[in-house]
Design a protein around this motif. Structure first.
Motif, PDB file in Angstrom:
ATOM      1  N   LYS A   1       0.871  -1.193   0.000  1.00 60.40           N
ATOM      2  CA  LYS A   1       0.000   0.000   0.000  1.00 60.40           C
ATOM      3  C   LYS A   1       0.898   1.230   0.000  1.00 60.40           C
ATOM      4  O   LYS A   1       1.790   1.360   0.840  1.00 60.40           O
TER       5      LYS A   1
ATOM      6  N   ASN B   1       0.670   4.375   0.911  1.00 55.37           N
ATOM      7  CA  ASN B   1       0.812   5.191   2.121  1.00 55.37           C
ATOM      8  C   ASN B   1       1.663   4.505   3.179  1.00 55.37           C
ATOM      9  O   ASN B   1       2.482   5.145   3.838  1.00 55.37           O
ATOM     10  N   ASP B   2       1.470   3.194   3.317  1.00 57.57           N
ATOM     11  CA  ASP B   2       2.293   2.445   4.292  1.00 57.57           C
ATOM     12  C   ASP B   2       3.755   2.484   3.886  1.00 57.57           C
ATOM     13  O   ASP B   2       4.657   2.673   4.706  1.00 57.57           O
TER      14      ASP B   2
ATOM     15  N   GLU C   1       2.466   0.143  -5.918  1.00 52.88           N
ATOM     16  CA  GLU C   1       1.276  -0.550  -5.413  1.00 52.88           C
ATOM     17  C   GLU C   1       0.808  -1.483  -6.528  1.00 52.88           C
ATOM     18  O   GLU C   1       0.840  -1.092  -7.699  1.00 52.88           O
TER      19      GLU C   1
END
Ligand code: TXA
Ligand code: MG
Length: 331
Positions: A240, A242-243, A304
């Motif tokens: 992901k 953002n992670d 991603e």
């Protein structure tokens, strides 16, 4: 550096004399040799530094030509060949040991001693013209050093292999951008061994359900793709976004995105595979962006996964293979 041009007569002459020529296809550029000349084929393995247990695809100009070198008895495979050739489809077919001319068939070096030969008809005008003028098929793996990202432009080939080959036939940018889908037959079942430029959905529309045998091992008896492949020269992580951005916030990050480019963040440079969320466009851009980010001033490449449909499956497959730990990337 190699000479780059679009002279098919020159390409023909070099191939006839046992030299290597890089050829354009719709998928990626290939490193071509006369498939009937084992000593020319040997040079392909040497230049690519590819292990002999990893066999090569032969390229021919038509289905009729393919039948000189391989048996095509299965109705489903025949249907696929009729529908998708020329195109990004490779068929694994029983090799003919004797050619219609009485000569010996494709040398074992091409097929790594396997009884099947991988055959395809590329959809590229210049290369089809060249193949049409040859009285032998062209054995060609992707024209990159073994384990590295495949080339989708003549200049990519020149950068990596230019010192080792004489001529690069320049056919412009590849219009598919990801390698062919490899299909074969096992115990009566149609199997896909490599996800590629022809989507599974398109295959299944023609012949019904197929089974996936995507190879993730380095087992020479199970040819197909090796696990650590498509390595850019940077660590690449998928997850992901953002992670990932949080995890690598101390690093300079190159991010491969898909769809709307996210808002700017410190330490982050975005590279868009396709703003329009078009999977065909993303396939075209994938390898050149892996190169660009690999060569750029970044610590890590982050991506991603794309939607698992159509060419998205093949793109995700390549990203996962590119992701393997850097220490094992160049095995
Ligand atoms: O789109 C493509 O397929 C490009 C262009 C140049 O045609 N070629 C390409 O070749 O990707 P290469 O060598 O990079 O990948 C060919 C794959 C390898 O994973 C190899 O193991 C598999 O095809 N292969 C070739 N011959 C085979 C055979 N007889 N049986 C099983 N797998 C085979
Ligand atoms: Mg390859």
């Amino acid at each position: 550096m190699a000479l780059i041009g679009n002279n098919i007569f020159k390409a023909k002459e070099l191939l006839q004399n046992g030299h290597l020529v890089a050829i354009p296809t719709e998928t990626v550029y290939g490193l071509g040799a006369n498939a009937l000349d084992a000593s020319a084929v040997l040079k392909v393995y040497e230049v690519k530094q590819r292990p002999f247990f990893d066999p090569l695809i032969i390229h021919v100009s038509s289905l009729d030509q393919a039948l000189n070198y391989a048996e095509l008895n299965d109705e489903r495979l025949k249907k696929l060949a009729q529908k998708f050739w020329p195109g990004p489809l490779t068929l694994l077919l029983p090799k003919k040991n004797i050619l219609p001319s009485g000569e010996a068939g494709i040398p074992d070096l091409v097929t790594s001693g396997l009884s099947n030969v991988a055959v395809r008809v590329p959809q590229h005008e210049l290369t089809l013209q060249l193949l049409n003028q040859l009285n032998f098929p062209v054995a060609a793996p992707s024209a990159n050093p073994f384990g590295y990202v495949s080339p989708t432009e003549a200049e990519h080939v020149n950068k990596q292999l230019g010192e080792k080959i004489e001529y690069i036939l320049d056919g412009g940018k590849c219009t598919v951008g990801i390698e062919s889908t490899i299909v074969g037959l096992e115990e009566g079942e149609i199997c896909v061994y490599r996800l590629g430029g022809l989507a599974i959905e398109d295959i299944e529309k023609e012949i019904g359900k197929v089974s996936l045998r995507i190879n993730n091992s380095s087992d020479p008896k199970a040819p197909g793709q090796l696990k650590n492949h498509y390595a850019p020269n940077k660590p690449l992580h998928i997850g992901k976004l953002n992670d990932l951005i949080e995890r690598y916030n101390k690093k300079t990050m190159a991010i491969l995105c898909f769809g709307k480019t996210p808002s700017p963040k410190p330490n982050v440079t975005y590279f868009n595979l396709s703003e329009k969320e078009n999977l065909e466009e993303a396939a075209i851009n994938l390898f050149s962006l892996l190169r660009k980010t690999g060569e750029g001033n970044f610590d890590v490449i982050l991506a991603e996964p794309l939607p698992e449909k159509g060419l998205g499956r093949a793109i995700n497959d390549r990203l996962r293979r590119a992701e393997t730990k850097q220490s094992t990337n160049w095995e």
